[in-house]
Design an enzyme around this catalytic site. Structure first.
Site, PDB file in Angstrom:
ATOM      1  CD  GLU A   1       0.752  -9.768  -1.846  1.00 29.70           C
ATOM      2  OE1 GLU A   1       0.609  -8.576  -2.169  1.00 29.70           O
ATOM      3  OE2 GLU A   1       1.813 -10.220  -1.360  1.00 29.70           O
TER       4      GLU A   1
ATOM      5  CB  CYS B   1       5.497  -4.142  -0.687  1.00 29.17           C
ATOM      6  SG  CYS B   1       5.921  -2.817  -1.838  1.00 29.17           S
TER       7      CYS B   1
ATOM      8  CG  HIS C   1       3.440  -7.160  -3.697  1.00 34.25           C
ATOM      9  ND1 HIS C   1       2.462  -6.647  -2.880  1.00 34.25           N
ATOM     10  CD2 HIS C   1       4.182  -6.112  -4.105  1.00 34.25           C
ATOM     11  CE1 HIS C   1       2.606  -5.341  -2.796  1.00 34.25           C
ATOM     12  NE2 HIS C   1       3.655  -4.984  -3.526  1.00 34.25           N
TER      13      HIS C   1
ATOM     14  N   GLY D   1       0.846  -1.181   0.000  1.00 36.47           N
ATOM     15  CA  GLY D   1       0.000   0.000   0.000  1.00 36.47           C
ATOM     16  C   GLY D   1       0.884   1.233   0.000  1.00 36.47           C
TER      17      GLY D   1
END
Length: 197
Positions: free
Chosen positions: A177, A83, A175, A51
């Site tokens: 995910e 991140c 990342h 984010g």
């Protein structure tokens, strides 16, 4: 007596929340979305997704999540930052006095690889996760400039640390995910299970 099922929360303020939840569900973990301090109480571990670090820092402060996360981390809750999540976990952020949790003895540089258009994918060797490299997606990613003596560098890209661990805290500049590889999440679930007090 029924064995305790590991409960992992995902900080639901910004970022790839759904994607983290999907990986954890694939691993058979009990997952909770976290927006308020009281939702941290039953967790064994917390994931802080990517984010915008300044925005998320301000939101955590506004809702009292920063203090609550620091308290729960002190009580043994494992924390994994990806991140931006790794940025707010750092004790030091190059050129910035922005709000942070300060959980890991690391100094990070934000947006170390450039802007969104400079995003890229790479294979990262993380020996503790096996011989096969880990696919990593870097989006406006940070790097670790400096790590204290208690921090283990798990993986590097181009000679720079991009995956680090300090006791029950885990940080990744990329990342995980956004790939089909669940090994880093599985490592974190193990950390959260082992470190439960």
């Amino acid at each position: 007596m029924e064995s305790h099922r590991t409960v992992i929360g995902v900080l639901d303020l910004q970022g790839a929340v759904r994607e983290h939840i999907a990986v954890l569900e694939r691993l058979g973990v009990d997952v909770r979305r976290v927006r308020l301090p009281q939702e941290l109480e039953e967790l064994d571990g917390l994931i802080i997704p990517g984010g915008e670090s300044t925005t998320v820092g301000k939101l955590m402060e506004r809702y009292g999540l920063d203090v609550a996360i620091q308290r729960r981390a002190g009580e043994g809750m494992a924390v994994f930052g990806t991140c931006m999540g790794m940025i707010v976990m750092a004790q030091r952020i190059e050129g910035s006095d922005q709000q942070r949790l300060g959980l890991m003895d690391i100094c990070v540089r934000r947006n170390a690889f450039g802007r969104q258009v400079d995003s890229f994918e790479a294979d990262i060797d993380i020996p503790s996760l096996g011989e096969d490299p880990v696919p990593a997606v870097f989006i406006r990613a940070p790097i670790v400039l400096d790590a204290g003596p208690d921090v283990s560098v798990l993986g590097e890209w181009d000679g720079m640390p991009v995956a680090v661990r300090q006791e029950r805290f885990l940080g990744a500049a990329f990342h995980p995910e956004l790939t089909d590889d669940t090994r880093i999440h599985n490592l974190f679930v193990q950390m959260a299970s082992e470190d439960r007090r």
